[in-house]
Enzyme design. Structure first.
Site, PDB file in Angstrom:
ATOM      1  CG  HIS A 142       0.100  34.814  17.710  1.00 30.84           C
ATOM      2  ND1 HIS A 142       0.742  35.195  18.863  1.00 30.84           N
ATOM      3  CD2 HIS A 142       0.353  35.782  16.801  1.00 30.84           C
ATOM      4  CE1 HIS A 142       1.365  36.341  18.647  1.00 30.84           C
ATOM      5  NE2 HIS A 142       1.143  36.726  17.411  1.00 30.84           N
ATOM      6  CG  ASP A 202       4.749  36.273  22.019  1.00 30.42           C
ATOM      7  OD1 ASP A 202       4.065  36.686  21.076  1.00 30.42           O
ATOM      8  OD2 ASP A 202       4.614  35.142  22.523  1.00 30.42           O
ATOM      9  CG  ASP A 206       6.117  28.878  24.291  1.00 27.84           C
ATOM     10  OD1 ASP A 206       6.992  28.062  24.620  1.00 27.84           O
ATOM     11  OD2 ASP A 206       5.696  29.739  25.081  1.00 27.84           O
ATOM     12  CB  THR A 207       2.666  24.523  22.974  1.00 28.67           C
ATOM     13  OG1 THR A 207       2.003  25.622  23.592  1.00 28.67           O
ATOM     14  CG2 THR A 207       2.163  23.218  23.549  1.00 28.67           C
TER      15      THR A 207
HETATM   16  P1  13P Z   1       1.660  27.780  20.872  1.00 26.36           P
HETATM   17  O1  13P Z   1       1.108  27.715  22.267  1.00 26.36           O
HETATM   18  O2  13P Z   1       0.778  27.084  19.897  1.00 26.36           O
HETATM   19  O3  13P Z   1       3.071  27.303  20.795  1.00 26.36           O
HETATM   20  O4  13P Z   1       1.657  29.323  20.428  1.00 26.36           O
HETATM   21  C1  13P Z   1       2.701  30.186  20.788  1.00 26.36           C
HETATM   22  C2  13P Z   1       2.365  31.611  20.513  1.00 26.36           C
HETATM   23  O5  13P Z   1       1.463  31.960  19.766  1.00 26.36           O
HETATM   24  C3  13P Z   1       3.231  32.610  21.168  1.00 26.36           C
HETATM   25  O6  13P Z   1       2.794  33.919  20.917  1.00 26.36           O
HETATM   26  O1  G3H Z   2       1.686  33.559  23.764  1.00 21.51           O
HETATM   27  C1  G3H Z   2       2.058  32.741  24.527  1.00 21.51           C
HETATM   28  C2  G3H Z   2       3.423  32.186  24.575  1.00 21.51           C
HETATM   29  O2  G3H Z   2       3.354  30.790  24.425  1.00 21.51           O
HETATM   30  C3  G3H Z   2       4.129  32.578  25.831  1.00 21.51           C
HETATM   31  O3  G3H Z   2       3.480  32.079  26.930  1.00 21.51           O
HETATM   32  O4  G3H Z   2       2.973  33.919  28.555  1.00 21.51           O
HETATM   33  O5  G3H Z   2       3.271  31.508  29.286  1.00 21.51           O
HETATM   34  O6  G3H Z   2       5.227  32.858  28.540  1.00 21.51           O
HETATM   35  P1  G3H Z   2       3.750  32.638  28.411  1.00 21.51           P
HETATM   36 ZN    ZN Z   3       0.713  34.174  20.685  1.00 21.38          ZN
END
Ligand code: 13P
Ligand code: G3H
Ligand code: ZN
Length: 349
Positions: free
Chosen positions: A223, A83, A268-269
């Site tokens: 994203h 990512d 992710d969040t």
């Molecule tokens: P969120 O913070 O909305 O979960 O987005 C995750 C993301 O885009 C990781 O690349």
């Molecule tokens: O793009 C962001 C993802 O939520 C990953 O976040 O860089 O804190 O691991 P991070």
């Molecule tokens: Zn992202």
């Protein structure tokens, strides 16, 4: 099943007209939660690791945990994705390790903060595409810049400063040959996306639809797609947390995106919120406990619940058995002989 190419997984999603959640991982419990949800819902899945995750868990630990997932769940297609790669070197290191997909986020310079020029973005992304495709690895590029900052990565802002221009999206796809294209439509990373429930005036769904019309066969990526559910915020705050009021991306908007070419949805969040809420609850209600399993098990279960719900909402549920993995060597041949096209279909304006 061996790890599969993300290109194969997204091509299949396009055929089936569904989206695939790409969930971030940093540790064993998160990988286990995703795999349990994938099994529960019979879903193909994208597991992704940021640079921060790779350094937190240490590269080989993380990669071997994902190989363990592939061994334990042979019926589930899994793509392993870098990512927000910030440079050719980061993407190369993921490819050398065995990732089946990388994101070259050339929308930002290597510092992961400063917006890059269009030309810089094209040059570094094309270099990654050439290297990756020779090895059968998928590439996601990004055009336009998201808002927010996570773990030092991100340009900040609201996400509306650098919304993707559809003409640039077409030129970028043509010049780079990326397999998937992340676009900026007003979302941002993290929990603090919107200060009120977003409607059409906040999220630029019209831009997404315009891009899909011009690039009907290109796999689009959203994203910052966490929905930041109120019930998960409430659990954290009930048990001693201090989250400020906030709104995420409504699932219906993501589903509208999926009907308009979005094939990869990054989350992710929401999982971070679910795990943290579950851990807080255990520690708050039973402060005498100190065995990490007492809070990691509920945390893992809370994340499984969110992931399974998203898999169902994005439409990937039920599709794990639709296809068999094509080997990465075969995918590399496909790029070479042109059976896997890297020239986007472009529709007239
Ligand atoms: P969120 O913070 O909305 O979960 O987005 C995750 C993301 O885009 C990781 O690349
Ligand atoms: O793009 C962001 C993802 O939520 C990953 O976040 O860089 O804190 O691991 P991070
Ligand atoms: Zn992202």
């Amino acid at each position: 099943m061996p790890l599969v190419s993300m290109r194969q997984l997204l091509d299949e999603a396009a055929k089936g007209g569904y989206g695939v959640g790409a969930f971030n991982v940093n540790d064993m419990e998160q990988i286990q939660a995703i795999m349990a949800a994938a099994k529960e819902t019979n879903s193909p899945v994208i597991i992704q690791a940021s640079r921060g995750a790779r350094s937190f868990a240490q590269d080989r630990f993380l990669f071997h945990l994902i190989l363990a997932a592939a061994e334990l769940y042979p019926e589930i297609p899994i793509a392993m994705h870098q990512d927000h790669g910030n440079s050719f070197e980061t993407c190369k290191s993921a490819i050398d390790l065995g990732y089946t997909s990388v994101m070259m986020d050339g929308s930002l310079k290597e510092d992961g903060k400063t917006p890059a020029s269009f030309e810089e973005n094209v040059a570094v992304t094309k270099r990654v595409v050439d290297f990756a495709h020779e090895r059968g690895v998928t590439v996601e590029g990004e055009i336009g810049v998201l808002g927010g900052v996570e773990d030092g990565h991100g340009a900040g802002g609201t996400g509306l400063e650098h919304v993707t221009d559809p003409d640039q999206a077409v030129e970028f796809a043509e010049k780079t040959g990326v397999d998937a294209l992340a676009i900026a439509i007003g979302t941002s990373h993290g929990a603090y996306k919107f200060t009120k429930k977003p409607d059409g005036s906040v999220l630029k769904m019209d831009v997404l639809i315009a891009i899909h019309k011009r690039l009907p066969n290109t796999h689009l990526v959203m994203h910052g797609s966490s929905s930041v559910p109120k019930d998960l915020q409430d659990i954290i705050n009930k048990y001693g947390g201090k989250l400020k009021e906030t709104w995420g991306v409504p699932v219906e908007e993501i589903q509208l995106g999926i009907r308009n070419g979005v094939r990869k949805v990054n989350v992710d969040t929401d999982n971070r919120l679910a795990m943290t809420g579950a851990i807080r609850k255990v520690l708050w209600e039973t402060p005498e406990k100190f065995d990490p399993r007492d809070y990691l098990k509920p945390a893992r279960e809370a994340m499984q619940k969110v992931v399974a719900q998203r898999m169902t909402q994005f439409g990937q549920a039920g599709h794990a058995g639709d296809y068999k993995a094509v080997s990465i060597a075969e995918i590399a041949k496909g790029y070479k002989n042109g059976s896997l096209s890297t020239r986007p279909l472009v529709a007239a304006k």
